[in-house]
Design an enzyme around this catalytic site. Structure first.
Site, PDB file in Angstrom:
ATOM      1  CG  ASP A 136      -1.986  -1.042   1.189  1.00  0.00           C
ATOM      2  OD1 ASP A 136      -2.324  -1.490   0.081  1.00  0.00           O
ATOM      3  OD2 ASP A 136      -2.474  -1.423   2.271  1.00  0.00           O
ATOM      4  CE  LYS A 137       0.461   8.508  -1.705  1.00  0.00           C
ATOM      5  NZ  LYS A 137      -0.496   9.535  -2.201  1.00  0.00           N
TER       6      LYS A 137
END
EC number: 5.4.99.-
Length: 295
Positions: A136-137
């Site tokens: 995930d970012k």
């Protein structure tokens, strides 16, 4: 740019067709097609060989893999990547929180892919972006990027078979038990595109953890997964009552950290061509270290 790979023939593979031998090495059908369509893509002891030909008890099989794909639509960006490891087949990058892996319509230029595109331009090499798995970012830590179609296929197989796997470090609110396993199915929450929750009709999901430290109301846990569901670690610890601070979806407490406190801190895999075991670690980032200065 091209990748040259050699395989040694032995008595054990004598009489086996070239195609069957290469499939046993994990070479994908697509790569085999590319090799057949490449002049001198496959040679045996320096002479062209067909995939239907049979191997001798001794010899050297040579694969020549030119780069035929392109990721020209990915714009370049001046993003300094923390490259932990690089060889002819892969990169290992320590991704910071806030940097996405892949471009998206909402974020076309602040990703690992953009930084890698710029790096390849400086090297004057054709660029193809091949991320193996994702983070995930706002999850920091180690990711793997394949350099060619052969290594991409082999590494994808490693990931599917759990040969390539991570350990994570998570900061959790409250005092976790010493260790445990969370076995609870995860599915999409009603009325939400991105939010997940534990629910009976969800997908099978298993998370293991060991508490490494406790300080000032927070636990530091080593976490590893049997499955890879979306937001699995974040959802499971929130479900257990020990949510990750800074998580805008599951525990929006930003008093000490501005993103969910999760880091992919260790990575195991095998070099896709040689099979050599590889192990990498990435230290706890500063925004998580404030919870555990001595970690």
């Amino acid at each position: 740019m091209e990748r040259i790979v050699f395989y040694e023939c032995s008595q054990s593979c004598a009489g086996t067709t070239v195609e069957r031998f290469l499939r046993r090495q994990g070479v994908s059908h697509r790569v085999l097609v590319d090799l057949k369509n490449t002049p001198n893509g496959l040679t045996l002891n320096g002479k062209p060989v067909r995939t239907i030909d049979r191997l001798p008890p001794e010899g050297k099989l040579r694969l020549c893999l030119p780069e035929t794909d392109r990721s020209d639509t990915i714009p370049q960006a001046d993003i300094a990547l923390d490259i932990v490891y690089e060889d002819d087949d892969l990169f290992v990058v320590n991704k910071p929180a806030g940097l996405a892996v892949h471009p998206s319509p909402q974020n076309r230029e602040n990703t690992v892919a953009n930084g890698l595109a710029a790096l390849y331009t400086t090297r004057k090499e054709p660029f193809v972006f091949r991320a193996i798995g994702r983070l995930d970012k706002n999850t920091s830590g180690l990711i793997v990027l394949a350099k060619n179609a052969l290594s991409a296929g082999l590494l994808t197989t490693q990931a599917a078979q759990k040969v390539m796997h991570h350990d994570y470090l998570a900061v959790c609110t409250g005092m976790l038990p010493d260790e445990g396993t969370i076995d609870a199915p995860i599915g999409r929450a009603d009325g939400s595109v991105i939010r997940r929750e534990v629910r009976p009709d969800g997908d099978h999901a298993v998370t293991h953890f060991v508490r490494l430290a406790y300080r000032d109301g927070y636990s530091l846990a080593r976490v590893w997964l049997d499955t890879g569901r979306t937001h699995q670690i974040r959802v499971h610890f929130a479900h257990l009552g020990y949510p990750l601070p800074g998580d805008f979806l599951y525990h929006p407490d930003f008093s000490r950290i501005q993103r969910h406190a999760l880091h992919a801190g260790a990575l195991w895999l095998r070099q896709p061509v040689t099979g050599q075991p590889l192990h990498f670690t990435a230290p706890l980032p500063d925004d998580m270290r404030i919870f555990f200065p001595d970690a």
